[in-house]
Design an enzyme around this catalytic site. Structure first.
Site, PDB file in Angstrom:
ATOM      1  CG  HIS B  69      -1.988   1.054   1.174  1.00 31.40           C
ATOM      2  ND1 HIS B  69      -3.225   0.876   1.746  1.00 31.40           N
ATOM      3  CD2 HIS B  69      -2.008   2.293   0.631  1.00 31.40           C
ATOM      4  CE1 HIS B  69      -3.963   1.968   1.556  1.00 31.40           C
ATOM      5  NE2 HIS B  69      -3.232   2.846   0.891  1.00 31.40           N
ATOM      6  CG  LEU B  72       5.002   4.445  -6.186  1.00 30.41           C
ATOM      7  CD1 LEU B  72       5.466   3.476  -7.264  1.00 30.41           C
ATOM      8  CD2 LEU B  72       6.139   4.743  -5.217  1.00 30.41           C
ATOM      9  NE  ARG B  73       0.865  11.264  -2.972  1.00 27.83           N
ATOM     10  CZ  ARG B  73      -0.260  10.980  -2.334  1.00 27.83           C
ATOM     11  NH1 ARG B  73      -1.302  10.501  -2.999  1.00 27.83           N
ATOM     12  NH2 ARG B  73      -0.366  11.175  -1.039  1.00 27.83           N
ATOM     13  CG  HIS B 241      -5.756   2.343   5.636  1.00 29.54           C
ATOM     14  ND1 HIS B 241      -7.123   2.316   5.642  1.00 29.54           N
ATOM     15  CD2 HIS B 241      -5.401   3.028   4.517  1.00 29.54           C
ATOM     16  CE1 HIS B 241      -7.580   2.967   4.582  1.00 29.54           C
ATOM     17  NE2 HIS B 241      -6.554   3.398   3.879  1.00 29.54           N
ATOM     18  CG  ASP B 314      -2.072   4.896   3.477  1.00 25.12           C
ATOM     19  OD1 ASP B 314      -1.943   5.201   2.274  1.00 25.12           O
ATOM     20  OD2 ASP B 314      -3.020   5.310   4.171  1.00 25.12           O
TER      21      ASP B 314
END
Lengths: 314, 436
Positions: B69, B72-73, B241, B314
Site C-alpha cells: 500500500h 507513488l504519485r 489500514h 500507506d
C-alpha cells in the site's frame, strides 16, 4: 505571581495562579475606563497586530481599544480582505507579518490550533482571540472577572453552561478555567450539541434545562448558530427555543433568585434567551463586554510590558 | 529496473541470521544466489568460483519486504513523489516490492495508465512495482473501471483507496466481476457520511482540541458492509489500514466464518494514538485517523494472532505546503517507506511485543501470498529479493535524509535501534546503508 509566558494560547495550559494574575491585573486596570483621559503610556512604542481570519466586531474592537489605551500602535489586519483572498497560505501570511517585527499578534481563526502554529513560527507574543471550537481564553477571563465581581469569590460556585457546547470555544475555555478555580460545571443541551466524552473535561452533563439550572450560581447561555440546524443536529430553531430557551418563567420556577445570567454574545433574542431575560435584572451581559477591554489590556500588558509595564499603569 | 550497482551473477550472503517464515528457517545460514534466483540456503556453503560475497555476520537475512500500500504519485503529482524517488525510498526502507495505489492524475482506471506506470518502473525504478487498478472510473464511485483489461495489464488488486465506494450495489458488482481474476478488491473502509468533515479520531482529545472527530464507527460500519458483501459474492476482500478495535473484531469473526478477507495495518496506527494530535502537527493527520490506545493495542494483538495479515505503510507523500498550515485544512497522509522497519523493530520487536519471525512474515510471506506475488520466500528457485537488516544499527530518524521527495513523517527525531542494511532485488544490491 509574575508572568513568564510568551503567549496566551489556552486556559487549559495555565496554572490557577496564572489565571488569578490575569484576573487581578484586569481588575486593577478597569479604573482606566473611568478616567477623563483614557490613556496610559505602558506600551508606548509597542506594536500590536490584530490578525482576524474570522469576522468579529466585539473581540477585535475590544483588543483595539485595549491596545490604544495602553498607548500601543494597533494595526488591524483583516485576512478576509487581503492576502488570504489571494491564495497566500496562513503560515506565509504569518511570516510576512513577523517580518514587520510586531510585539504582539492577536489572532482569531476558524481553525482550531491556528494560534499554536503561529506561536511556533513567530518569536513575538501570540494571543489567541478564538480558534475554531478550541479555546477563547480572553472571553473566559472576562467571564471569570465578571463572576468574581458579582459573587466575590470563585471557590465552590456552580455554573451551568447551556447550548451548543460541541462547537463552542467559549465553553471549553470556561470549563478549564472554572475547574482550576474550584467551581463545578454542568454542561447542558440536546445530546447532539454535547461533545463526546464531555465528562472527561471534568464537568457534569445534563440533557434537561430545568435540571441544569436548578440551584446554580451562574447560568451561561451560548449562541445557537443557524447552521447547526442544516447539519441535522437540531430539527428547528423553534423546537430548540421551546426546550432550551431561557425564559422568565423557567428562571422563576427553577433557578435561584440571585443567579447570574451570562452570554458571550451576540445574543439570538428569542432563541436561547428571551428578551426579558437578556435585559433583565439577572443579566450581566453588558458587564461582560465592558470587562473585555480590561482583560485584554491585562493580557497585552503582561505579554508585552512585563512587570514594569504593570507598575507604570498603576 | 536500473540497478544502482551491478554484481556478478553469483552472490553468496554468508553468516547472517536467515529468517524465512515460509520455509520455517531461523538460524545462521548462508544464502546462495544465482542468476537472480535463490539457489540454496544452507550452513557453511562453499564459495563458488567468481562469486561475490556479502559478509552478513550479525545481520538478519530476510525475504524481500513487500509494501502492498503505497502512493507513488506518478503520473500527475510528481512534485510529491515519482516512481524513481518512491522506489528509491522503498529500497532505502528495505522494501523490494511495492504496490501503488490508483489515485494518480489521471487515475489508474485504464490500461494506458497501467502500462505507463509499468514502463516507468521498468526504466526508472529500483524495486518491483505492482500497480493497483481503480475499482470505479475516475474513483468517482459511479461506474466500474475496465477491470478485466486492468488485470490483464498487470494490476494485482483493485481499489478506490483514498475514497470509499459508498454505493453498495456497485461494490458488490465489482467484487463479482473480479472473481475470475484472482485479485482482491481492497477497501478503504470509511463511511463518508459518518466521517463527515472530521480531521481526527472522535474521542476525548478531539473534544478537548475542538476538532471535528471521525468516530470509529465510520470504519466499523463499512468493514461490516464489505465483509457481508464478501460473504455474499465469495470474493476476496482486503481491508486497507485497519484502525479500530471494532474492525479487528469484525475481521476476526468473519475469518472464523470462512469469509475470504485479509487485512493490513500501518506502523503509525500500531505505534501512535490520538494523543499525538495535541502537537497540532499535521503529520499526525491521516485517513483513517490515529485512534485510541485501546485501538492500537487491539491492532497489535491482531497482527500477532494473524487476524491482520500484513503491515503496509500507506506511504502518502505530500509537499510541505500541504502539511504546514491549519490542521483541519492539511492534507491527509504520511510517508512510511523509510521508517517502517526501523520503528517496528525498535518499538515492537526489541521490547518483545512482536517476534522477529512474525514481523518478517507480515512484511514478506503474507503480503506475497495474499496478492499471489512472486517472492516472500527464500526457497530454491524464488526470486532473489532479500532484505538485510542490521538489528543493532542505531539511527535518529531525519527526514532531510529521505530518498522520498516528501518529508511528512510523524516519526521525525525518533531515536531507534534496528535499520535496513542492504536491499537486494533479483540478486542485485539496489541500496546499501552508507558506512558510518
Amino acid at each position: 505571581m509574575g508572568w513568564t509566558r510568551k503567549d496566551l494560547l489556552t486556559i487549559r495550559e495555565l496554572e490557577a495562579a496564572e489565571i488569578l494574575t490575569l484576573v487581578d491585573t484586569a481588575a486593577s486596570l478597569q479604573e482606566i475606563a473611568t478616567r477623563e483621559i483614557k490613556k496610559v503610556p505602558a506600551l508606548r512604542g509597542k506594536t500590536v497586530v490584530n490578525l482576524f481570519y474570522e469576522n468579529s466586531t466585539r473581540t477585535r474592537t475590544s483588543f483595539e481599544i485595549a491596545g490604544k489605551w495602553l498607548s500601543a500602535d494597533v494595526i488591524n489586519f483583516s485576512a478576509t480582505g487581503s492576502s488570504a483572498a489571494k491564495g497566500e497560505s496562513f503560515v506565509d501570511t504569518a511570516r510576512n507579518i513577523a517580518a514587520m517585527s510586531p510585539d504582539v499578534v492577536v489572532v482569531r481563526h476558524s481553525s482550531s490550533g491556528a494560534p499554536a502554529l503561529l506561536a511556533r513560527e513567530l518569536s513575538c507574543s501570540i494571543v489567541n482571540a478564538g480558534d475554531g471550537a478550541h479555546e477563547h481564553p480572553t472571553q473566559a477571563l472576562l467571564d471569570l472577572l465578571t463572576i468574581r465581581e458579582k459573587k466575590g469569590h470563585f471557590e465552590g460556585l456552580s455554573v451551568a453552561i447551556v447550548g451548543d457546547i460541541a462547537h463552542s470555544r467559549v465553553a471549553r475555555s470556561n470549563i478549564h478555567g472554572m475547574k482550576k478555580l474550584g467551581m463545578t460545571v454542568t454542561v447542558a443541551g440536546p445530546p447532539t450539541l454535547i461533545p463526546p466524552y464531555a465528562q472527561e473535561l471534568g464537568c457534569k452533563v445534563s440533557y434537561r434545562l430545568e435540571d441544569a439550572i436548578r440551584d446554580v450560581d451562574v447560568i451561561m447561555m451560548l449562541r445557537l448558530q443557524q447552521e447547526r440546524m442544516h447539519a441535522g443536529l437540531i430539527p428547528s430553531l423553534r423546537e430548540y427555543s421551546r426546550y432550551w430557551g431561557l425564559t422568565l418563567d423557567r428562571l422563576a420556577a427553577h433557578a435561584r433568585p440571585d443567579v447570574l445570567i451570562m452570554h458571550p454574545g451576540p445574543v439570538n433574542r428569542g432563541v436561547e434567551l428571551s428578551p426579558e431575560v437578556a435585559d433583565g435584572p439577572y443579566s450581566v451581559i453588558l458587564d461582560q463586554v465592558s470587562k473585555g477591554v480590561a482583560v485584554r489590556m491585562a493580557v497585552l500588558l503582561l505579554l508585552a510590558g512585563g512587570r514594569s509595564g504593570e507598575a507604570q499603569a498603576q | 529496473m536500473t540497478p544502482e550497482r551491478h554484481l556478478p551473477m553469483t552472490l553468496l550472503i554468508r553468516g547472517g541470521r536467515v529468517i524465512d517464515p515460509a520455509g520455517s528457517v531461523d538460524g545462521v545460514q548462508d544464502v546462495l544466489v544465482e542468476n537472480g534466483k535463490i539457489a540454496r540456503v544452507g550452513a557453511k556453503l562453499a564459495v563458488p568460483q567468481g562469486a561475490a560475497v556479502i559478509d552478513a555476520a550479525g545481520m538478519w537475512v530476510c525475504p524481500g519486504f513487500i509494501d502492498m500500500h503505497v502512493h507513488l504519485r506518478e503520473p500527475g503529482h510528481e512534485y510529491k513523489e515519482t516512481i524513481a524517488s518512491g522506489t528509491r525510498a522503498a529500497a532505502a526502507g528495505g522494501f523490494t516490492a511495492v504496490c501503488c495505489m490508483a489515485n494518480t492524475q489521471p487515475v489508474n482506471d485504464n490500461r494506458a495508465v497501467t502500462d505507463y506506470i509499468r514502463a516507468k518502473a521498468e526504466s526508472e525504478g529500483v524495486v518491483r512495482v505492482y500497480p493497483i487498478g481503480a475499482v470505479t472510473r475516475g474513483l468517482e464511485g459511479k461506474e466500474l473501471a475496465e477491470l478485466a483489461e486492468l488485470a490483464e495489464a498487470g494490476c494485482v488488486a483493485f481499489s478506490d483507496d483514498g475514497k470509499c465506494v459508498m454505493n453498495a450495489e456497485l461494490y458488490r458488482r465489482a467484487m463479482e466481476y473480479t472473481l475470475p481474476f484472482g485479485a482482491p478488491v481492497i477497501s478503504h473502509a470509511e463511511d463518508h457520511t459518518l466521517a463527515h468533515a472530521g480531521s481526527m479520531h472522535e474521542g476525548v482529545v478531539s473534544t478537548e482540541l475542538g476538532l471535528q472527530g471521525i468516530p470509529a464507527a465510520a470504519e466499523d460500519v463499512m468493514v461490516a458492509r464489505d465483509l457481508l458483501l464478501a460473504e455474499l459474492t465469495g470474493a476476496h476482500v482486503h481491508i486497507a489500514h485497519l484502525s479500530t478495535a471494532g474492525a479487528v473484531r469484525l475481521v476476526r469473526d468473519a475469518k472464523a466464518r470462512g469469509v475470504r478477507v485479509t487485512a493490513e495495518v500501518t506502523p503509525h496506527h500500531l505505534l501512535l494514538t490520538e494523543d499525538a494530535v495535541r502537537s497540532w502537527d499535521a503529520n499526525t493527520k491521516m485517513a483513517p485517523p490515529l485512534r485510541s490506545t485501546r485501538d492500537a493495542e487491539a491492532l497489535l494483538e491482531a497482527l500477532v494472532d494473524g487476524t491482520i495479515d500484513c503491515v503496509a505503510t500507506d506511504h502518502a507523500p505530500h509537499a510541505l505546503s500541504e502539511k504546514e498550515g491549519e490542521f483541519d485544512h492539511a492534507a491527509n497522509g504520511v510517508v512510511g517507506l523509510e521508517t517502517a522497519v526501523t520503528v517496528l523493530i525498535d518499538r515492537l520487536v526489541r521490547p518483545g511485543r512482536l517476534s522477529v519471525a512474525t514481523l518478517v512474515s507480515r512484511l514478506s510471506r503474507d503480503p506475497a501470498r495474499l496478492l499471489r506475488l512472486p517472492g516472500g520466500s527464500l526457497g530454491a528457485g524464488a526470486p532473489a529479493d532479500l532484505t538485510l537488516i542490521d538489528p543493532d544499527g542505531a539511527v535518529t530518524i531525519d527526514p532531510a535524509r529521505f530518498k522520498s521527495k516528501s518529508r511528512n513523517t510523524p516519526f521525525a527525531g525518533w531515536a531507534a535501534t534496528g535499520r535496513p542494511w542492504k536491499t537486494i532485488v533479483a540478486g542485485k544490491v539496489v541500496w546499501e546503508c552508507p558506512p558510518k
